[in-house]
Structures are given as structure tokens and as C-alpha cells.
Design an enzyme around this catalytic site. Sequence first.
Site, PDB file in Angstrom:
ATOM      1  N   LYS A   1      34.778 -86.763 -58.764  1.00 56.68           N
ATOM      2  CA  LYS A   1      34.667 -87.769 -59.813  1.00 56.68           C
ATOM      3  C   LYS A   1      34.859 -87.001 -61.101  1.00 56.68           C
ATOM      4  O   LYS A   1      34.019 -86.186 -61.479  1.00 56.68           O
ATOM      5  CB  LYS A   1      33.296 -88.424 -59.773  1.00 56.68           C
ATOM      6  CG  LYS A   1      33.029 -89.247 -61.022  1.00 56.68           C
ATOM      7  CD  LYS A   1      31.770 -90.051 -60.931  1.00 56.68           C
ATOM      8  CE  LYS A   1      30.534 -89.200 -61.073  1.00 56.68           C
ATOM      9  NZ  LYS A   1      29.447 -89.884 -61.793  1.00 56.68           N
ATOM     10  N   ASP A   2      35.982 -87.240 -61.747  1.00 53.80           N
ATOM     11  CA  ASP A   2      36.340 -86.476 -62.945  1.00 53.80           C
ATOM     12  C   ASP A   2      36.069 -87.343 -64.170  1.00 53.80           C
ATOM     13  O   ASP A   2      36.832 -88.261 -64.468  1.00 53.80           O
ATOM     14  CB  ASP A   2      37.835 -86.111 -62.854  1.00 53.80           C
ATOM     15  CG  ASP A   2      38.288 -85.180 -63.967  1.00 53.80           C
ATOM     16  OD1 ASP A   2      37.476 -84.363 -64.433  1.00 53.80           O
ATOM     17  OD2 ASP A   2      39.478 -85.267 -64.351  1.00 53.80           O
TER      18      ASP A   2
END
Length: 289
Positions: free
Chosen positions: A155-156
Amino acid sequence: MEIVVPILTPFNPDGSVNKEALRTHASNLLQKGVDLIFVNGTTGLGPALSKEEKKENLKALADFADRIIFQVGELNIDNVMELVKFSSDYGIKAIASYSPYYFPRLPEKWLISYFKRLVEISPHPVYLYNYPLATGYDISPKLLSKFNLELAGVKDTNQDLAHSLEYKSAFPKMNVYNGSDTLAFYSLLTLDGTVASMANCLPTLFVEMKNSIVRGDLKRGMVYQRLISSVVDIARKYGQLSALYVLTETTQGYSLGGPRGPIFPLEEEERNQLKREIELFLKSLGVLN
Ligand code: FW2
């Protein structure tokens, strides 16, 4: 293409976690069509929760275990390892962790060692929660490649969509989500989905946005994105983390109590003003969830 909600952690007035409210909220979000719940994230005030509270959150959501990503990051490594082991009793989708933070100038190899240890002991796939603005460290695709570390997902949380796309180029099998509300449409369209805090209060809009993409109606999808981004602008004026409790109560019709210091709840006057503002905005568009 998945909508992942970093779920709010509801607190009672005495500061304890309101598990019943947490269950009600998760069940409502899943019923409305969101795909996965990210537990103990930023929006869930993960860095301000104790190890026991993190465990309690997972326990409370055990009925939805297969739809859960369990965030275990902390600076106390024993706690992290304990949380990972604890998760083995639950059939969750993945564990996740932000990188070690606070300490300046940590060598790259130490950051990588942290994630390698997670992979070694985790009974579940391991996702990276990359949030350079908050942690001070960018666990970039280049860094992962340099140390030959392949993780199951990321999850960026990054305003740079190109940065998120690079994970996919470097690791085609990796599950990649961008974590910015204002990029949710583009993240759904080009990656494996979005992790979006605004889906706490606007689940139906997110689901409609995803459905528009599935139908190929991208213009309509972009209209939903603009709407969501406008609500982000409203929330930010008040302090987004606290505002989300009020917004969710207003749109979903149940209380999640409030946050807990140092994320202080909005004052009565601010609450009322925010409620009026959001109701007016959403009614003018003919939506209220
Ligand atoms: C989380 C998220 C969403 C955040 C974003 C930060 O864990 O809360 O990254 O809302 O402003 O993934």
C-alpha cells in the site's frame, strides 16, 4: 480491482476501543460493497494503539477475517513479532507493516532486515505499507529490487502515482494499491485497487466509482473522484483524522464515538459546522453516502 478501507478505530469516552462499533462499521462497509478492511492503519490510529488494542481489533473482526489486512508495525520489535504470531489464529488475507520510523538515517539494509524478518515468521502474505511522508523512509521498488526482497503486496501512500506503478513494473505479481484518496480512481484503474480513508464515510460512492470503471464509463468514474476529492478538501480544514468520525456518523447513521488524543476530537461547534457543510454539499448533489 479492490476497494480497501483503512477502518477507523472507534473509541469510548473513557478512551477504550468500542469493539461493538468497530464490528458494526466493518459489517456495514462490507455489505455496501467494499472489498477489504485494513486494520490498525493510519486512519485507524495504528501508531497510537497499544499491542493489546491491535490484537483486540483483529479479534473483534474475526468474523470477517478473510477480508482483513492486519497492520502490525511498531518500533518495539518484540511486539511486532508477537502480533504476527497472534495473527496465525486468524485466516486473514495478509499482514502489513509500515517501515521502522522516527530514528533518522537508518541504513537501507536495516530497513530491509525488518521486512525480511516479517516474511520469515509470518504465516500470511506480507504487505508493505509505504508512507514516506509519515515514516521518513521510502521503501521504494528500487530498494526492494536492490536487496532482492519480493513482498506479496504494497500500500503506497504517495501522491506520485508513477511511484506506485513502478512496484508493478518491478514485481508484476505484487498486489499494488495506492493509498491516496485523491488518486483512488486512477489507482483502481491502473493498479490492483485503492486504500482510501474516505471510504469510511463514502463507501457507496467508492463502489459506484469502481462499477463505472468496470462498465467502461470512465467519465462518470472521474465525476465520483472529483466528488470524493471535494470531501477530502472539506475534511482537511477541520483535521482529517477527527473529521472522518463526524463524516462517517453523518453519512452512515451510527456513532463511532471519537478519536483519542493526541488525535483530539472536534469541538462541538466544529462538529456542527462540519455536519452542516457536508450535508449541504452532498444534498446539493443528491447523495448522502
Ligand atoms: C491508512 C491509509 C490511508 C492513508 C491516507 C493518509 O492506513 O489510513 O494512507 O489516508 O492520509 O492507507
